[in-house]
Design a protein around this motif. Structure first.
Motif, short mmCIF file in Angstrom:
data_model
loop_
_atom_site.label_atom_id
_atom_site.label_comp_id
_atom_site.label_asym_id
_atom_site.label_seq_id
_atom_site.Cartn_x
_atom_site.Cartn_y
_atom_site.Cartn_z
N GLU A 184 7.08 17.81 13.76
CA GLU A 184 7.09 19.11 13.10
C GLU A 184 5.97 20.01 13.56
O GLU A 184 6.13 21.24 13.60
N GLY A 493 13.28 16.21 9.83
CA GLY A 493 12.07 17.02 9.91
C GLY A 493 12.45 18.48 10.06
O GLY A 493 13.59 18.82 10.39
N LYS A 501 14.57 20.67 5.73
CA LYS A 501 14.58 19.52 6.62
C LYS A 501 15.89 19.44 7.40
O LYS A 501 16.98 19.41 6.81
#
Length: 538
Positions: A184, A493, A501
């Motif tokens: 991320e 993620g 997400k």
């Protein structure tokens, strides 16, 4: 089990503790050594004979030395006869008594020597031939011809409205994806492939920014201080040759040096690495899951000031798939939980005593026929204790059959790190599950994939999104492109940085079981290494 569970580390997501701070059982400290409360130490439950049947008594006596007892009804008669007893007989040395067994010494002279010197097979028969035949006769007389279907099959809606599917920015002939992982911070996606032994690095637009040739298939990555630590498995197929490696690629402004530094070598089919300062000396230690095949270990590599590592085997058994580092008893020291896919399957927690030693606990014993495939920790009910999300669906040891006990399970923590099943979603060949609040409504939803789905009658179970209503009741849906791959790997993620997400799934089309020819041909022609499921909540 001895099949593709080892690759699940490639799909592993370090799950945050979603709940409150865990209350600590009473801990007594003496100097730097921590004494672990007996309330936290759990062991394998042993079943004793209650029916007076000699074959059953013998099975309980001998089988439970290596794993939980398995009832005859757990597998069809043909599987007991053609696979289980030939392998069990080999381990117990029954070939020395004239029994036809199945001994596997590998395909390389060095591997044969390793297996023989490792004491995998007993040097003499461990049962009298008469007793062995009594045990076998009991199982063959009680086992069913075929397994029943699950008592309840939940409907799966054909398409979730929450996700939009997108292909990677490149095609991969004969796709056999061993790793998908979202970072991320860098907004990058890491993809590993078995056939080419390449690590591809994709940007958030899904175009490939870099392609790095590794020594073997990469199965796990972790960014530490800007550098990329890569675990290379060695042999993907079952092997006890120690040729796996842990390699560090130096970071350079979003790219990585292709000349990696080898940190650990001669690893036994490693599948996953966890990193933490386990002894509080300021150095990052490594917990390596060396799945192996017939030999393996969960290995603790303690970092030294000179850059070397001191090796300690916490579990000297094959089948270590993934480790999770958490402070499970809230005493200030990081503990280690490991998921075992062979022998004593299930979850083992090793409590850190602060002096370099660990106290083991068999926290969640799982029967070996379940086929442990993955496990993650989350707080599903908000009580401050870490619960377990597990999949049972490894089906690669013999010709795949549909099993009613395969699926996704939630086990709730009783407060002393013992776990009880609370939820079960039947799912043939369930291979990986991850939980996130995908729809941002305040509870944990689940994404799950199947490597051994019922492709003829229920192909939609290859990917399932389970939407939580807040009370651990779930509504299932799939995706429109579910049939385009054989999904082995998954990660979650926020890849596009929009605050929700996303999901990425990777396709491994060559597996240990047969699939319908039409599916295999479509996968070959599609050359699809994976899909990103963009979350449209935001």
């Amino acid at each position: 089990m001895m099949s593709l569970s080892f690759l699940l580390a490639a799909c592993k997501k370090e799950a945050p503790n979603k709940g409150k701070k865990v209350d600590a059982p009473q801990i007594k400290k003496s100097g730097t050594r921590v004494d672990i409360s007996n309330d936290l130490i759990h062991s394998q439950p042993f079943i004793t004979d209650d029916q007076g049947i000699e074959g059953r008594r013998l099975a309980m006596q001998h089988c439970q030395r290596c794993h939980m007892f398995v009832e005859p009804a757990a597998l069809p008669k043909s599987v007991w006869q053609s696979f289980v007893f030939p392998r069990m007989g080999a381990f117990m040395g029954m070939h020395h008594a004239g029994v036809k067994t199945r001994i596997e010494l590998g395909n390389h002279p060095a591997e044969k020597q390793i297996v023989q010197s490792g004491g995998v097979y007993a040097p003499r028969a461990e049962m009298a031939l008469k007793d062995w035949q009594t045990l076998v006769d009991y199982y063959l007389s009680q086992a069913p011809e075929k397994l029943e279907k699950p008592a309840e099959i939940f409907p799966i809606a054909p398409r979730s409205e929450l996700f939009q599917e997108a292909s990677f920015g490149y095609r991969q002939p004969n796709p056999n994806t061993t790793l998908v992982r979202i970072d991320e911070d860098s907004k990058q996606l890491f993809v590993g492939d078995m056939v080419t032994a390449q690590l591809s690095i994709l940007n958030a637009d899904l175009n490939r920014a870099q392609k790095i040739k590794m020594s073997s298939a990469p199965v796990h990555t972790q960014i530490l201080d800007g550098d990329l630590w890569v675990t290379n498995i060695g042999f993907v197929n079952p092997s006890d040759l120690p040729i796996g490696e842990l390699v560090v690629l130096k970071g350079m402004d979003g790219y990585y040096d292709t000349n990696g530094q080898k940190k650990l070598t001669r690893l036994r089919r490693p599948t996953h690495a966890s990193y933490a300062d386990m002894n509080k000396d300021g150095l990052t230690d490594v917990l390596m899951s060396e799945y192996g095949n017939q030999l393996g270990a969960l290995t603790y590599y303690q970092a030294k000031q000179d850059g070397t590592y001191q090796k300690t085997e916490l579990m000297k058994e094959p089948g270590s798939m993934i480790s999770h580092i958490r402070d499970f008893n809230n005493d200030g020291w990081p503990d280690v939980a490991v998921v075992q896919g062979q022998n004593r399957e299930g979850v083992h927690i090793h409590y850190n005593r602060g002096d370099g030693s660990f106290t083991p606990s068999y926290a969640l014993p799982v029967p070996p026929h379940y086929g442990s495939a993955s496990l993650e920790f989350y707080d599903f009910n908000g009580d401050g204790h870490l619960d377990i999300l597990a999949t049972n669906g490894d089906n690669g040891d013999y010709r795949a059959i549909l099993k009613p006990y395969h699926g996704v399970r939630i086990y709730l923590n009783d407060g002393n790190n013992a776990f009880k099943e609370r939820y079960f979603f039947p799912m043939n060949g369930a291979f990986k599950a991850l939980a996130e609040d995908f729809d941002l409504d305040g509870d944990l939803d689940i994404a799950a994939i199947s490597m051994f789905a019922d492709l003829n009658d229920r192909p939609e179970e290859s990917f399932v999104y389970l939407e939580n209503d807040g009370k651990l009741n779930f509504k299932a849906s799939s995706i429109s492109r579910v049939k385009e791959g054989r999904w082995l790997c998954m990660d979650t993620g926020d890849l596009d940085g929009d605050g929700d997400k996303d999901i990425v799934i990777g396709s491994f089309i060559r597996g240990p079981s047969e699939v319908p020819p039409s599916f295999l041909k479509a996968w070959e022609n599609g050359a699809l290494p994976g899909l990103v499921l963009w979350n449209k909540t935001k």
